[in-house]
Design a protein around this motif. Structure first.
Motif, PDB file in Angstrom:
ATOM      1  N   VAL A  10     120.628  48.005  86.356  1.00 21.47           N
ATOM      2  CA  VAL A  10     121.402  47.386  85.184  1.00 21.47           C
ATOM      3  C   VAL A  10     122.043  45.915  85.688  1.00 21.47           C
ATOM      4  O   VAL A  10     122.339  45.934  86.761  1.00 21.47           O
ATOM      5  CB  VAL A  10     122.490  48.127  84.719  1.00 21.47           C
ATOM      6  CG1 VAL A  10     123.277  47.622  83.591  1.00 21.47           C
ATOM      7  CG2 VAL A  10     121.970  49.593  84.176  1.00 21.47           C
ATOM      8  N   CYS A  11     121.542  44.952  84.924  1.00 19.39           N
ATOM      9  CA  CYS A  11     122.146  43.659  85.110  1.00 19.39           C
ATOM     10  C   CYS A  11     123.720  43.514  85.019  1.00 19.39           C
ATOM     11  O   CYS A  11     124.187  43.944  84.085  1.00 19.39           O
ATOM     12  CB  CYS A  11     121.701  42.789  84.070  1.00 19.39           C
ATOM     13  SG  CYS A  11     119.853  42.295  84.169  1.00 19.39           S
ATOM     14  N   GLY A  12     124.402  43.217  86.079  1.00 17.14           N
ATOM     15  CA  GLY A  12     125.752  43.114  86.366  1.00 17.14           C
ATOM     16  C   GLY A  12     126.423  42.043  85.772  1.00 17.14           C
ATOM     17  O   GLY A  12     125.758  41.022  85.162  1.00 17.14           O
ATOM     18  N   PRO A  13     127.665  41.645  85.901  1.00 16.10           N
ATOM     19  CA  PRO A  13     128.408  40.521  85.626  1.00 16.10           C
ATOM     20  C   PRO A  13     128.215  39.322  86.197  1.00 16.10           C
ATOM     21  O   PRO A  13     128.024  39.528  87.571  1.00 16.10           O
ATOM     22  CB  PRO A  13     129.807  40.861  85.330  1.00 16.10           C
ATOM     23  CG  PRO A  13     129.937  41.837  86.600  1.00 16.10           C
ATOM     24  CD  PRO A  13     128.699  42.662  86.712  1.00 16.10           C
ATOM     25  N   THR A  14     128.193  37.937  85.678  1.00 13.20           N
ATOM     26  CA  THR A  14     128.408  36.976  86.558  1.00 13.20           C
ATOM     27  C   THR A  14     130.003  36.564  86.649  1.00 13.20           C
ATOM     28  O   THR A  14     130.689  36.609  85.352  1.00 13.20           O
ATOM     29  CB  THR A  14     127.817  35.697  85.379  1.00 13.20           C
ATOM     30  OG1 THR A  14     126.643  35.891  85.438  1.00 13.20           O
ATOM     31  CG2 THR A  14     128.172  34.568  86.342  1.00 13.20           C
ATOM     32  N   VAL A  15     130.286  36.630  87.615  1.00 12.29           N
ATOM     33  CA  VAL A  15     131.819  36.770  88.115  1.00 12.29           C
ATOM     34  C   VAL A  15     132.615  35.528  88.187  1.00 12.29           C
ATOM     35  O   VAL A  15     132.843  34.966  89.012  1.00 12.29           O
ATOM     36  CB  VAL A  15     132.093  37.705  89.284  1.00 12.29           C
ATOM     37  CG1 VAL A  15     132.094  39.133  89.190  1.00 12.29           C
ATOM     38  CG2 VAL A  15     131.237  37.303  90.505  1.00 12.29           C
ATOM     39  N   ARG A  64     123.295  48.028  90.242  1.00 14.82           N
ATOM     40  CA  ARG A  64     124.049  47.119  89.354  1.00 14.82           C
ATOM     41  C   ARG A  64     124.447  45.958  90.108  1.00 14.82           C
ATOM     42  O   ARG A  64     125.405  46.232  90.875  1.00 14.82           O
ATOM     43  CB  ARG A  64     125.266  47.892  88.579  1.00 14.82           C
ATOM     44  CG  ARG A  64     125.768  47.112  87.280  1.00 14.82           C
ATOM     45  CD  ARG A  64     127.116  47.700  87.011  1.00 14.82           C
ATOM     46  NE  ARG A  64     128.180  47.642  87.838  1.00 14.82           N
ATOM     47  CZ  ARG A  64     128.866  48.663  87.735  1.00 14.82           C
ATOM     48  NH1 ARG A  64     128.729  49.683  87.060  1.00 14.82           N
ATOM     49  NH2 ARG A  64     130.148  48.743  88.605  1.00 14.82           N
ATOM     50  N   ASN A  65     123.983  45.045  89.902  1.00 13.98           N
ATOM     51  CA  ASN A  65     124.245  43.728  90.824  1.00 13.98           C
ATOM     52  C   ASN A  65     125.513  42.866  90.243  1.00 13.98           C
ATOM     53  O   ASN A  65     126.114  43.000  89.261  1.00 13.98           O
ATOM     54  CB  ASN A  65     123.145  42.821  90.684  1.00 13.98           C
ATOM     55  CG  ASN A  65     122.968  41.949  89.434  1.00 13.98           C
ATOM     56  OD1 ASN A  65     122.872  42.737  88.248  1.00 13.98           O
ATOM     57  ND2 ASN A  65     123.120  40.845  89.392  1.00 13.98           N
ATOM     58  N   ILE A  66     125.838  42.223  91.331  1.00 11.71           N
ATOM     59  CA  ILE A  66     126.935  40.942  90.891  1.00 11.71           C
ATOM     60  C   ILE A  66     126.437  39.699  91.071  1.00 11.71           C
ATOM     61  O   ILE A  66     125.634  39.338  91.926  1.00 11.71           O
ATOM     62  CB  ILE A  66     128.195  41.026  91.941  1.00 11.71           C
ATOM     63  CG1 ILE A  66     128.690  42.625  91.759  1.00 11.71           C
ATOM     64  CG2 ILE A  66     129.076  39.898  91.821  1.00 11.71           C
ATOM     65  CD1 ILE A  66     129.758  42.624  90.565  1.00 11.71           C
ATOM     66  N   TYR A  83     137.443  37.506  90.066  1.00 15.94           N
ATOM     67  CA  TYR A  83     136.887  38.162  89.129  1.00 15.94           C
ATOM     68  C   TYR A  83     136.159  39.554  89.249  1.00 15.94           C
ATOM     69  O   TYR A  83     135.634  40.295  88.441  1.00 15.94           O
ATOM     70  CB  TYR A  83     135.873  37.223  88.243  1.00 15.94           C
ATOM     71  CG  TYR A  83     137.046  36.171  87.664  1.00 15.94           C
ATOM     72  CD1 TYR A  83     138.071  36.484  86.730  1.00 15.94           C
ATOM     73  CD2 TYR A  83     137.227  34.997  88.103  1.00 15.94           C
ATOM     74  CE1 TYR A  83     138.755  35.675  86.319  1.00 15.94           C
ATOM     75  CE2 TYR A  83     137.693  33.867  87.733  1.00 15.94           C
ATOM     76  CZ  TYR A  83     138.926  34.345  86.896  1.00 15.94           C
ATOM     77  OH  TYR A  83     139.828  33.461  86.313  1.00 15.94           O
ATOM     78  N   THR A  84     135.450  39.661  90.640  1.00 20.19           N
ATOM     79  CA  THR A  84     134.985  40.840  91.096  1.00 20.19           C
ATOM     80  C   THR A  84     135.926  41.961  91.016  1.00 20.19           C
ATOM     81  O   THR A  84     135.722  43.089  90.700  1.00 20.19           O
ATOM     82  CB  THR A  84     134.233  40.757  92.277  1.00 20.19           C
ATOM     83  OG1 THR A  84     133.147  39.546  92.397  1.00 20.19           O
ATOM     84  CG2 THR A  84     133.439  42.101  92.919  1.00 20.19           C
ATOM     85  N   VAL A  85     137.167  41.694  91.556  1.00 21.58           N
ATOM     86  CA  VAL A  85     138.327  42.743  91.868  1.00 21.58           C
ATOM     87  C   VAL A  85     138.553  43.208  90.331  1.00 21.58           C
ATOM     88  O   VAL A  85     138.780  44.080  89.965  1.00 21.58           O
ATOM     89  CB  VAL A  85     139.398  42.074  92.483  1.00 21.58           C
ATOM     90  CG1 VAL A  85     140.586  42.965  92.405  1.00 21.58           C
ATOM     91  CG2 VAL A  85     138.967  41.786  94.007  1.00 21.58           C
ATOM     92  N   ASP A  86     138.668  42.148  89.401  1.00 27.30           N
ATOM     93  CA  ASP A  86     139.029  42.321  87.867  1.00 27.30           C
ATOM     94  C   ASP A  86     137.864  43.459  87.413  1.00 27.30           C
ATOM     95  O   ASP A  86     138.350  44.223  86.661  1.00 27.30           O
ATOM     96  CB  ASP A  86     139.103  41.084  87.168  1.00 27.30           C
ATOM     97  CG  ASP A  86     139.096  41.285  85.887  1.00 27.30           C
ATOM     98  OD1 ASP A  86     140.377  41.758  85.291  1.00 27.30           O
ATOM     99  OD2 ASP A  86     138.143  41.022  84.787  1.00 27.30           O
ATOM    100  N   PHE A  87     136.657  43.019  87.856  1.00 33.55           N
ATOM    101  CA  PHE A  87     135.653  43.806  87.038  1.00 33.55           C
ATOM    102  C   PHE A  87     135.846  45.272  87.522  1.00 33.55           C
ATOM    103  O   PHE A  87     135.768  46.221  86.651  1.00 33.55           O
ATOM    104  CB  PHE A  87     134.218  43.156  87.503  1.00 33.55           C
ATOM    105  CG  PHE A  87     133.182  43.761  87.073  1.00 33.55           C
ATOM    106  CD1 PHE A  87     132.780  44.231  85.855  1.00 33.55           C
ATOM    107  CD2 PHE A  87     132.433  44.722  88.006  1.00 33.55           C
ATOM    108  CE1 PHE A  87     131.622  44.993  85.416  1.00 33.55           C
ATOM    109  CE2 PHE A  87     131.327  45.265  87.729  1.00 33.55           C
ATOM    110  CZ  PHE A  87     130.860  45.323  86.438  1.00 33.55           C
ATOM    111  N   HIS A  88     136.132  45.491  88.937  1.00 34.90           N
ATOM    112  CA  HIS A  88     136.144  46.949  89.410  1.00 34.90           C
ATOM    113  C   HIS A  88     137.504  47.613  88.858  1.00 34.90           C
ATOM    114  O   HIS A  88     137.342  48.719  88.643  1.00 34.90           O
ATOM    115  CB  HIS A  88     136.495  46.961  90.997  1.00 34.90           C
ATOM    116  CG  HIS A  88     134.968  46.498  91.551  1.00 34.90           C
ATOM    117  ND1 HIS A  88     134.614  45.805  92.741  1.00 34.90           N
ATOM    118  CD2 HIS A  88     133.417  46.626  91.014  1.00 34.90           C
ATOM    119  CE1 HIS A  88     133.450  45.667  93.020  1.00 34.90           C
ATOM    120  NE2 HIS A  88     132.673  46.155  91.924  1.00 34.90           N
ATOM    121  N   ASN A  89     138.583  46.933  88.705  1.00 37.11           N
ATOM    122  CA  ASN A  89     139.727  47.387  88.169  1.00 37.11           C
ATOM    123  C   ASN A  89     139.467  48.063  86.713  1.00 37.11           C
ATOM    124  O   ASN A  89     140.088  49.000  86.530  1.00 37.11           O
ATOM    125  CB  ASN A  89     141.013  46.349  88.419  1.00 37.11           C
ATOM    126  CG  ASN A  89     141.407  46.100  89.957  1.00 37.11           C
ATOM    127  OD1 ASN A  89     141.099  46.983  90.724  1.00 37.11           O
ATOM    128  ND2 ASN A  89     142.176  45.162  90.071  1.00 37.11           N
TER     129      ASN A  89
END
Length: 497
Positions: free
Chosen positions: A34-39, A72-74, A109-115
């Motif tokens: 699954v295509c993950g977010p652009t952080v 799922r990538n970053i 924003y990776t931390v925000d995504f995971h939170n």
């Protein structure tokens, strides 16, 4: 015997436009990307809906006994503005505006995504690769595409030759677009003069002197194309051909179309058996947009700090609301819709809480096994969560009838009912019980009380030392965030507005 051997799943395959019986490449094993977010910013609520849909699918496949490798990538480099081949890198632009390093942007924003995903009770993927961690694989992939005659290098950049590819393959088969139509509808843009044709897309971009994120390559310092990153990461961990590729509907073209072309050009075969796309999330009947102000982020929805909704909503209520729409349908987020979902969620949890106290009988007046299979049939039909929820409310009706003694159930059937509800409500839909939500809320309130009490003690100590400036500062800054201190003869108390 694993459950999947007795259940036949049908998946709507975007590339065929039909529901197809799901058959994994390797029995008992599933590869899903699954295509993950652009952080470069806080995660968008629409993205949360997409990832939540695939979290539910991941959960159901695991529940059936499949061994699922979920990747799922970053995206932490290479994604340019407007999803194009020109313009500034989104992460680099954010770093320039905030005067910090690009990797600080990525980390924040990776931390925000995971939170946010943890708040909504997501299962973590099996592997979460980053684009910057796979530069070597991307360079090797470009070499293969060049060697096979489907890419060209010019002035330090490498472009995919769409016209050359289309001579022997079909570019546009996922999005149902014809190259002739794309040619007719494409206008020449400034900065694209290096390309042979406007439809060609970047595999590798030359880094201009001001471009911070850059890597050495056979073609000079540069950075990878956005589409290439997902092809490299998906095939590295799932093989040249794997079972499921998912993402939002907006990624179908050009992103996923380009992924197919890259893989066919490099490996000679299409990469994916089943393409799945989750639909869009709207707000009050209109597309979410920062420019129009018609937008709410996940944290604002959870806290109630917004102008669209009358109150804050618990994560499981929001998750339940999203599950009430099929993942392929447009979902309109409204205050009335969330309030109705909250009532439905509470009814469901109240019924579940009654299960342990139900009396059993020598015979059942309800067919529990038939109801159980209907729950599986709903999920087997392209993961139809709204139909599953309708069946769960049939169980709510049964539970209330048994409680009122207008229906009977045997001990064995009651165990089947309990297990099935638990499996689908908590394991598959990923909801959390009221007690879990309440416990978490109580823990948060306890932490807040402890922090405020600590500040009150610091204020009292400041007053005792005649440091009235600090004492007033603590009182005033707490008031600014809605915490009012009240001094009385028995000490200082506080209220939260």
């Amino acid at each position: 015997m694993p459950l999947y051997q007795s259940q036949d799943i049908k998946i709507y395959n975007s590339i065929s436009g039909e529901k197809e019986t799901f058959k994994p490449i390797n029995e008992g094993h599933i590869g899903m990307y699954v295509c993950g977010p652009t952080v470069y910013s806080n995660v968008h609520l629409g993205n949360v809906r997409t990832f939540m849909s695939f979290d539910m699918i991941f959960r159901y496949l695991k529940h059936l006994g499949y061994k699922v490798r979920y990747v799922r990538n970053i995206t932490d480099a290479g994604h340019l503005e407007n999803d194009a081949d020109t313009g500034e890198d989104k992460i680099t632009k954010k770093a320039r505006l905030e005067q910090i390093e690009p990797m600080e942007v990525v980390q924040r924003y990776t931390v925000d995504f995971h939170n946010i995903l943890n708040t909504f009770n997501f299962l973590p993927p099996s592997i979460e690769p980053t684009a910057t961690g796979h530069i070597i694989e991307q360079i090797e992939l470009i070499k293969d595409i060049i060697d096979n005659g489907f890419a060209y290098e010019i002035n330090g950049s490498v472009y995919f030759d769409v016209h050359k590819f289309n001579e022997t393959n079909e570019y546009g088969k996922l999005s149902k677009r014809k190259l002739e139509d794309l040619i007719h509808n494409t206008r020449e843009l400034d900065g694209q003069s290096d390309k042979k044709n406007p439809q060609d897309f970047a595999l590798w971009k030359k880094a201009e002197p001001q471009h911070i994120m850059r890597w050495p390559s056979p073609w000079g310092d540069g950075f990878p194309g956005w589409h290439l990153e997902c092809t490299a990461m998906s095939t590295k961990y799932l093989g040249d051909r794997f079972d499921i590729h998912g993402g939002g509907m907006d990624l179908k073209f050009p992103h996923h179309e380009c992924e197919i072309a890259q893989n066919e050009a490099a490996k000679g075969e299409s990469p994916v058996n089943y393409w799945m796309h989750a639909n869009m999330l709207e707000l009050n009947g209109q597309r979410m947009s920062k420019t129009t102000g018609n937008i709410v982020n996940p944290q604002e929805l959870l806290s109630g700090d917004n102008t669209f909704f009358s109150k804050a909503f618990a994560p499981s209520v929001i998750r339940f609301f999203i599950a009430q729409a099929h993942y392929r349908s447009v979902l309109d987020l409204t205050n009335d819709g969330l309030l109705a979902s909250e009532k439905g969620f509470n009814r469901l949890m109240e019924a579940i809480n009654l299960l342990d106290g139900l009396k059993t009988s020598d015979a059942s007046s309800i067919n529990v096994n038939n109801w159980k299979q209907k729950c599986y049939d709903a999920m087997n039909d392209d993961f139809n969560s709204p139909v599953l929820i309708a069946h769960l409310f049939e169980a709510v009706k049964y539970i209330n009838q048994i409680k009122d003694e207008s229906a009977t159930i045997t001990t064995q059937d009651l165990e089947v009912l309990k297990t099935t509800i638990h499996n689908f409500v908590f394991d598959v839909l990923g909801l959390q019980s009221q007690s879990s939500t309440t416990n978490n809320s109580n823990k948060s309130e306890d932490k807040l009380s402890n922090i405020v009490e600590l500040l009150i003690n610091m204020r009292q100590e400041a007053r005792a030392n005649k440091d009235f400036k600090l004492s007033d500062q603590i009182r005033d800054e707490l008031a600014e965030i809605g915490i009012q201190l009240k001094d009385g003869k028995d000490g200082t108390t506080f209220t939260v507005n």
